[in-house]
Motif scaffolding. Structure first.
Motif, PDB file in Angstrom:
ATOM      1  N   ARG A 190       0.839  -1.192   0.000  1.00 19.50           N
ATOM      2  CA  ARG A 190       0.000   0.000   0.000  1.00 19.50           C
ATOM      3  C   ARG A 190       0.876   1.244   0.000  1.00 19.50           C
ATOM      4  N   PHE A 191       0.312   2.324  -0.473  1.00 23.14           N
ATOM      5  CA  PHE A 191       1.020   3.598  -0.478  1.00 23.14           C
ATOM      6  C   PHE A 191       1.087   4.161   0.937  1.00 23.14           C
ATOM      7  N   ILE A 192       2.251   4.654   1.312  1.00 19.70           N
ATOM      8  CA  ILE A 192       2.442   5.402   2.558  1.00 19.70           C
ATOM      9  C   ILE A 192       2.541   6.887   2.212  1.00 19.70           C
ATOM     10  N   ILE A 193       3.324   7.199   1.182  1.00 20.74           N
ATOM     11  CA  ILE A 193       3.463   8.562   0.664  1.00 20.74           C
ATOM     12  C   ILE A 193       3.386   8.468  -0.850  1.00 20.74           C
ATOM     13  N   HIS A 194       2.646   9.400  -1.455  1.00 15.40           N
ATOM     14  CA  HIS A 194       2.544   9.409  -2.915  1.00 15.40           C
ATOM     15  C   HIS A 194       2.610  10.855  -3.405  1.00 15.40           C
ATOM     16  N   GLY A 195       3.830  11.346  -3.508  1.00 15.33           N
ATOM     17  CA  GLY A 195       4.042  12.705  -4.004  1.00 15.33           C
ATOM     18  C   GLY A 195       3.595  13.746  -3.000  1.00 15.33           C
ATOM     19  N   GLY A 196       3.130  14.844  -3.499  1.00 16.99           N
ATOM     20  CA  GLY A 196       2.721  15.941  -2.631  1.00 16.99           C
ATOM     21  C   GLY A 196       3.879  16.899  -2.396  1.00 16.99           C
ATOM     22  N   LEU A 197       3.547  18.066  -1.904  1.00 11.55           N
ATOM     23  CA  LEU A 197       4.561  19.083  -1.648  1.00 11.55           C
ATOM     24  C   LEU A 197       5.149  18.895  -0.251  1.00 11.55           C
ATOM     25  N   PRO A 198       6.462  18.711  -0.152  1.00  7.03           N
ATOM     26  CA  PRO A 198       7.063  18.540   1.168  1.00  7.03           C
ATOM     27  C   PRO A 198       7.207  19.881   1.887  1.00  7.03           C
ATOM     28  N   ASP A 199       7.214  19.824   3.180  1.00  2.65           N
ATOM     29  CA  ASP A 199       7.497  20.979   4.026  1.00  2.65           C
ATOM     30  C   ASP A 199       8.987  20.883   4.371  1.00  2.65           C
ATOM     31  N   VAL A 200       9.837  21.400   3.502  1.00  6.33           N
ATOM     32  CA  VAL A 200      11.286  21.249   3.632  1.00  6.33           C
ATOM     33  C   VAL A 200      11.796  22.150   4.751  1.00  6.33           C
ATOM     34  N   ARG A 201      12.485  21.561   5.717  1.00  8.48           N
ATOM     35  CA  ARG A 201      13.020  22.300   6.857  1.00  8.48           C
ATOM     36  C   ARG A 201      14.524  22.500   6.767  1.00  8.48           C
ATOM     37  N   GLU A 202      15.210  21.620   6.055  1.00  7.02           N
ATOM     38  CA  GLU A 202      16.658  21.734   5.880  1.00  7.02           C
ATOM     39  C   GLU A 202      17.000  21.287   4.466  1.00  7.02           C
ATOM     40  N   GLY A 203      17.982  21.919   3.871  1.00  5.15           N
ATOM     41  CA  GLY A 203      18.432  21.526   2.548  1.00  5.15           C
ATOM     42  C   GLY A 203      17.416  21.853   1.465  1.00  5.15           C
ATOM     43  N   GLN A 204      17.565  21.165   0.347  1.00  5.87           N
ATOM     44  CA  GLN A 204      16.672  21.374  -0.790  1.00  5.87           C
ATOM     45  C   GLN A 204      16.080  20.039  -1.204  1.00  5.87           C
ATOM     46  N   TRP A 205      14.876  20.083  -1.725  1.00  3.53           N
ATOM     47  CA  TRP A 205      14.194  18.871  -2.163  1.00  3.53           C
ATOM     48  C   TRP A 205      13.808  19.014  -3.621  1.00  3.53           C
ATOM     49  N   SER A 206      13.999  17.943  -4.361  1.00 10.41           N
ATOM     50  CA  SER A 206      13.477  17.920  -5.728  1.00 10.41           C
ATOM     51  C   SER A 206      12.931  16.524  -5.984  1.00 10.41           C
ATOM     52  N   GLY A 207      11.907  16.472  -6.760  1.00 18.26           N
ATOM     53  CA  GLY A 207      11.328  15.193  -7.116  1.00 18.26           C
ATOM     54  C   GLY A 207      10.068  14.881  -6.346  1.00 18.26           C
ATOM     55  N   ASP A 208       9.452  13.792  -6.743  1.00 15.53           N
ATOM     56  CA  ASP A 208       8.250  13.285  -6.095  1.00 15.53           C
ATOM     57  C   ASP A 208       8.624  12.047  -5.296  1.00 15.53           C
ATOM     58  N   LEU A 209       8.290  12.048  -4.023  1.00 16.03           N
ATOM     59  CA  LEU A 209       8.587  10.919  -3.146  1.00 16.03           C
ATOM     60  C   LEU A 209       7.410   9.961  -3.132  1.00 16.03           C
ATOM     61  N   ILE A 210       7.706   8.690  -3.337  1.00 13.02           N
ATOM     62  CA  ILE A 210       6.701   7.635  -3.254  1.00 13.02           C
ATOM     63  C   ILE A 210       7.245   6.580  -2.306  1.00 13.02           C
ATOM     64  N   ILE A 211       6.449   6.207  -1.312  1.00  9.95           N
ATOM     65  CA  ILE A 211       6.836   5.130  -0.404  1.00  9.95           C
ATOM     66  C   ILE A 211       5.701   4.124  -0.355  1.00  9.95           C
ATOM     67  N   LEU A 212       6.050   2.869  -0.631  1.00 12.96           N
ATOM     68  CA  LEU A 212       5.118   1.752  -0.545  1.00 12.96           C
ATOM     69  C   LEU A 212       5.509   0.888   0.642  1.00 12.96           C
ATOM     70  N   ARG A 213       4.527   0.353   1.358  1.00  9.20           N
ATOM     71  CA  ARG A 213       4.785  -0.531   2.490  1.00  9.20           C
ATOM     72  C   ARG A 213       4.316  -1.938   2.144  1.00  9.20           C
ATOM     73  N   PHE A 214       5.140  -2.914   2.512  1.00  8.96           N
ATOM     74  CA  PHE A 214       4.801  -4.321   2.352  1.00  8.96           C
ATOM     75  C   PHE A 214       5.035  -5.025   3.683  1.00  8.96           C
ATOM     76  N   PRO A 215       4.323  -6.109   3.948  1.00  7.33           N
ATOM     77  CA  PRO A 215       4.480  -6.779   5.242  1.00  7.33           C
ATOM     78  C   PRO A 215       5.845  -7.448   5.422  1.00  7.33           C
ATOM     79  N   THR A 216       6.487  -7.816   4.322  1.00 10.44           N
ATOM     80  CA  THR A 216       7.794  -8.482   4.388  1.00 10.44           C
ATOM     81  C   THR A 216       8.649  -8.076   3.192  1.00 10.44           C
ATOM     82  N   SER A 217       9.926  -8.322   3.319  1.00 10.35           N
ATOM     83  CA  SER A 217      10.843  -8.078   2.205  1.00 10.35           C
ATOM     84  C   SER A 217      10.490  -8.974   1.019  1.00 10.35           C
ATOM     85  N   ALA A 218      10.134 -10.218   1.311  1.00  6.89           N
ATOM     86  CA  ALA A 218       9.775 -11.151   0.239  1.00  6.89           C
ATOM     87  C   ALA A 218       8.568 -10.639  -0.535  1.00  6.89           C
TER      88      ALA A 218
END
Length: 107
Positions: free
Chosen positions: A36-64
């Motif tokens: 399932r999606f945990i993060i799917h793009g969106g505008l980050p609230d950058v507090r340090e450094g610079q950000w570029s790109g769209d972040l996508i994070i998917l979660r799975f119950p196991t590595s397998a």
């Protein structure tokens, strides 16, 4: 057993028919592997450094499960729709257990 995460940082996404098709089909590729999606793009609230790109994070119950999803026929059938219309990085990460402390990496 810890959860596993697939992290994508995508740049230069050419929004068009191929990306639309990819987005319409990806959810059904995740379901058999409990992904399932945990993060799917969106505008980050950058507090340090610079950000570029769209972040996508998917979660799975196991590595397998994450590995099987990525190599599945269903996902491999749509992967070129993303790959041919963006640049970026995709990486797999193991989560930590709920008792993890920052100093655990010093052991």
């Amino acid at each position: 057993m810890t959860e596993s995460y697939v992290v994508g940082i995508l740049n230069n996404v050419a929004m068009g028919d191929d990306i639309t098709e990819y987005l319409q089909r990806i959810d059904s590729t995740l379901t058999p592997f409990e992904g399932r999606f945990i993060i799917h793009g969106g505008l980050p609230d950058v507090r340090e450094g610079q950000w570029s790109g769209d972040l996508i994070i998917l979660r799975f119950p196991t590595s397998a499960a994450a590995q099987h999803w990525y190599t599945s026929d269903a996902y491999q059938a749509i992967a070129p729709l993303r790959i041919n219309n963006s640049t970026g990085t995709v990486a797999f990460f193991e989560g930590v257990n709920q008792n993890h402390r920052a100093t655990d990496i010093l052991i």
